[in-house]
Scaffold this motif. Structure first.
Motif, PDB file in Angstrom:
ATOM      1  N   ARG A   1       0.829  -1.202   0.000  1.00  0.00           N
ATOM      2  CA  ARG A   1       0.000   0.000   0.000  1.00  0.00           C
ATOM      3  C   ARG A   1       0.870   1.262   0.000  1.00  0.00           C
ATOM      4  O   ARG A   1       1.799   1.393   0.783  1.00  0.00           O
ATOM      5  N   GLY A   2       0.557   2.167  -0.912  1.00  0.00           N
ATOM      6  CA  GLY A   2       1.280   3.426  -1.005  1.00  0.00           C
ATOM      7  C   GLY A   2       2.426   3.430  -1.982  1.00  0.00           C
ATOM      8  O   GLY A   2       2.997   4.483  -2.265  1.00  0.00           O
ATOM      9  N   ALA A   3       2.790   2.277  -2.525  1.00  0.00           N
ATOM     10  CA  ALA A   3       3.937   2.206  -3.429  1.00  0.00           C
ATOM     11  C   ALA A   3       3.609   2.814  -4.797  1.00  0.00           C
ATOM     12  O   ALA A   3       2.464   2.783  -5.245  1.00  0.00           O
ATOM     13  N   PRO A   4       4.628   3.364  -5.479  1.00  0.00           N
ATOM     14  CA  PRO A   4       4.407   3.986  -6.793  1.00  0.00           C
ATOM     15  C   PRO A   4       4.505   2.990  -7.932  1.00  0.00           C
ATOM     16  O   PRO A   4       5.302   2.058  -7.896  1.00  0.00           O
ATOM     17  N   ILE A   5       3.704   3.199  -8.933  1.00  0.00           N
ATOM     18  CA  ILE A   5       3.799   2.437 -10.174  1.00  0.00           C
ATOM     19  C   ILE A   5       3.873   3.426 -11.330  1.00  0.00           C
ATOM     20  O   ILE A   5       2.952   4.222 -11.540  1.00  0.00           O
ATOM     21  N   TRP A   6       5.018   3.415 -12.024  1.00  0.00           N
ATOM     22  CA  TRP A   6       5.237   4.197 -13.242  1.00  0.00           C
ATOM     23  C   TRP A   6       5.246   5.709 -13.016  1.00  0.00           C
ATOM     24  O   TRP A   6       5.102   6.480 -13.976  1.00  0.00           O
ATOM     25  N   PHE A   7       5.450   6.191 -11.784  1.00  0.00           N
ATOM     26  CA  PHE A   7       5.533   7.634 -11.580  1.00  0.00           C
ATOM     27  C   PHE A   7       6.712   8.209 -12.364  1.00  0.00           C
ATOM     28  O   PHE A   7       6.570   9.210 -13.079  1.00  0.00           O
ATOM     29  N   ALA A   8       7.901   7.599 -12.209  1.00  0.00           N
ATOM     30  CA  ALA A   8       9.093   8.127 -12.877  1.00  0.00           C
ATOM     31  C   ALA A   8       8.951   8.061 -14.391  1.00  0.00           C
ATOM     32  O   ALA A   8       9.281   9.021 -15.104  1.00  0.00           O
ATOM     33  N   GLU A   9       8.461   6.940 -14.909  1.00  0.00           N
ATOM     34  CA  GLU A   9       8.295   6.792 -16.353  1.00  0.00           C
ATOM     35  C   GLU A   9       7.260   7.772 -16.910  1.00  0.00           C
ATOM     36  O   GLU A   9       7.443   8.324 -18.006  1.00  0.00           O
ATOM     37  N   THR A  10       6.174   7.978 -16.168  1.00  0.00           N
ATOM     38  CA  THR A  10       5.114   8.863 -16.645  1.00  0.00           C
ATOM     39  C   THR A  10       5.556  10.319 -16.633  1.00  0.00           C
ATOM     40  O   THR A  10       5.308  11.063 -17.592  1.00  0.00           O
ATOM     41  N   ILE A  11       6.237  10.744 -15.577  1.00  0.00           N
ATOM     42  CA  ILE A  11       6.697  12.137 -15.494  1.00  0.00           C
ATOM     43  C   ILE A  11       7.687  12.444 -16.608  1.00  0.00           C
ATOM     44  O   ILE A  11       7.668  13.533 -17.192  1.00  0.00           O
ATOM     45  N   THR A  12       8.563  11.487 -16.935  1.00  0.00           N
ATOM     46  CA  THR A  12       9.580  11.707 -17.965  1.00  0.00           C
ATOM     47  C   THR A  12       9.153  11.203 -19.341  1.00  0.00           C
ATOM     48  O   THR A  12       9.919  11.300 -20.305  1.00  0.00           O
ATOM     49  N   LYS A  13       7.962  10.652 -19.447  1.00  0.00           N
ATOM     50  CA  LYS A  13       7.410  10.128 -20.703  1.00  0.00           C
ATOM     51  C   LYS A  13       8.290   9.030 -21.286  1.00  0.00           C
ATOM     52  O   LYS A  13       8.546   8.975 -22.493  1.00  0.00           O
ATOM     53  N   ARG A  14       8.761   8.144 -20.433  1.00  0.00           N
ATOM     54  CA  ARG A  14       9.596   7.026 -20.874  1.00  0.00           C
ATOM     55  C   ARG A  14       8.773   5.737 -20.991  1.00  0.00           C
ATOM     56  O   ARG A  14       7.696   5.620 -20.416  1.00  0.00           O
ATOM     57  N   LEU A  15       9.346   4.778 -21.700  1.00  0.00           N
ATOM     58  CA  LEU A  15       8.715   3.474 -21.826  1.00  0.00           C
ATOM     59  C   LEU A  15       8.686   2.771 -20.477  1.00  0.00           C
ATOM     60  O   LEU A  15       9.586   2.934 -19.651  1.00  0.00           O
ATOM     61  N   ARG A  16       7.673   1.948 -20.234  1.00  0.00           N
ATOM     62  CA  ARG A  16       7.537   1.196 -18.987  1.00  0.00           C
ATOM     63  C   ARG A  16       8.218  -0.154 -19.156  1.00  0.00           C
ATOM     64  O   ARG A  16       7.694  -1.050 -19.813  1.00  0.00           O
ATOM     65  N   ALA A  17       9.398  -0.304 -18.566  1.00  0.00           N
ATOM     66  CA  ALA A  17      10.185  -1.526 -18.754  1.00  0.00           C
ATOM     67  C   ALA A  17       9.864  -2.587 -17.715  1.00  0.00           C
ATOM     68  O   ALA A  17      10.062  -3.773 -17.956  1.00  0.00           O
ATOM     69  N   VAL A  18       9.413  -2.185 -16.526  1.00  0.00           N
ATOM     70  CA  VAL A  18       9.147  -3.158 -15.471  1.00  0.00           C
ATOM     71  C   VAL A  18       7.702  -3.631 -15.549  1.00  0.00           C
ATOM     72  O   VAL A  18       6.820  -2.916 -16.012  1.00  0.00           O
ATOM     73  N   THR A  19       7.472  -4.867 -15.098  1.00  0.00           N
ATOM     74  CA  THR A  19       6.128  -5.440 -15.080  1.00  0.00           C
ATOM     75  C   THR A  19       5.754  -5.800 -13.644  1.00  0.00           C
ATOM     76  O   THR A  19       6.594  -5.752 -12.739  1.00  0.00           O
ATOM     77  N   PHE A  20       4.499  -6.200 -13.456  1.00  0.00           N
ATOM     78  CA  PHE A  20       3.995  -6.452 -12.106  1.00  0.00           C
ATOM     79  C   PHE A  20       3.147  -7.723 -12.082  1.00  0.00           C
ATOM     80  O   PHE A  20       2.437  -8.038 -13.042  1.00  0.00           O
TER      81      PHE A  20
END
Length: 267
Positions: free
Chosen positions: A62-81
């Motif tokens: 609970r509270g963990a981020p998903i894709w915040f860094a990628e979304t802010i910088t408009k980068r591809l999402r390399a990690v999966t869940f």
């Protein structure tokens, strides 16, 4: 310091966050959105780290981020869940994230910018003369401190009381096995994750050379960040958390586990 449970509640009361289920992640892989884990347990999977072909993993709560860094910088999402326990998420619009960071105060903006540079290994983005000039102008509010080569700035297990900005010299961050995780230089900052999340120091900071630092005390940092919008405070928290997760995953290469997988938010 950044009380994420209270911050999340403020966001629920004042921002347009959309509740969604775990299945939404696969649908949104190319969309301009990020997510916050509202409940449940996920396994972050990164196949880029280990040359053996195995997958580096890290548990998220609970509270963990998903894709915040990628979304802010408009980068591809390399990690999966992978869903471990039933997960519910809160969806955040990417344009809204970038807008509030752009309009935030100098400290919040710099922590976000620096965290993103470290997450994506971009050394050239770290120097910010405007931020440096602002810090240098704060006479009496930011303390200038000096360390000799080999001095301990803070140690494993210490209670965090400040974050630091390097004016001159080199600082090493070392794991419990005394391996160097990173060497930081002029204009780098360090110590922010433990300070902002109120966790004990999991790394040792040591002066690799004679150093001059600016010490940003906990009260001063909290006073500055408390004036920010809840979404800005959440962005700061999520990016320093993501940087910590990236550090933990990279340590898998050397089998040098040093961090604890702490729950970021508790009910």
């Amino acid at each position: 310091m950044l009380c994420s449970e209270e911050t999340l509640q403020e966001l629920l009361d004042g921002e347009d966050l959309r509740p969604c289920e775990f299945s939404r992640l696969s649908e949104a892989i190319k969309e301009d959105v990020a997510f916050i884990v509202a409940d449940g347990e996920l396994l972050l999977q990164d196949r880029r780290i280990l040359e053996s072909g195995l997958t580096a993993t890290h548990r998220l709560y609970r509270g963990a981020p998903i894709w915040f860094a990628e979304t802010i910088t408009k980068r591809l999402r390399a990690v999966t869940f992978k869903e471990i326990a039933p997960v519910s998420l809160m969806e955040v619009d990417g344009s809204r994230l970038r807008k509030v960071i752009d309009q935030s105060g100098f400290l919040a903006k710099e922590i976000c910018r620096y965290s993103l540079a470290r997450i994506f290994g971009n050394d050239s983005d770290r120097r910010n003369f405007v931020f440096e000039d602002h810090l240098f102008s704060l006479k009496g509010e930011v303390e200038r401190v000096y360390y000799k080569e080999g001095d301990c700035i803070f140690d494993w297990g210490d209670t965090p009381k400040a974050m630091y900005f390097i004016v001159h010299g080199v600082v090493s961050l070392k794991t419990l096995k005394n391996k160097t995780l990173a060497q930081l230089r002029v204009a780098d900052s360090f110590g922010e994750y433990s300070l902002l999340t109120k966790q004990q120091r999991s790394l040792r900071a040591e002066a690799e050379t004679d150093c001059q630092l600016l010490r940003l005390g906990a009260d001063w940092v909290e006073s500055n960040l408390s004036q920010e919008l809840p979404l800005v405070r959440l962005c700061v928290n999520q990016l320093v958390t993501r940087l910590s997760i990236s550090n933990q995953i990279n340590l898998i290469k050397t089998n040098d586990g040093v961090f604890s997988e702490a729950i970021n938010l508790e009910r």
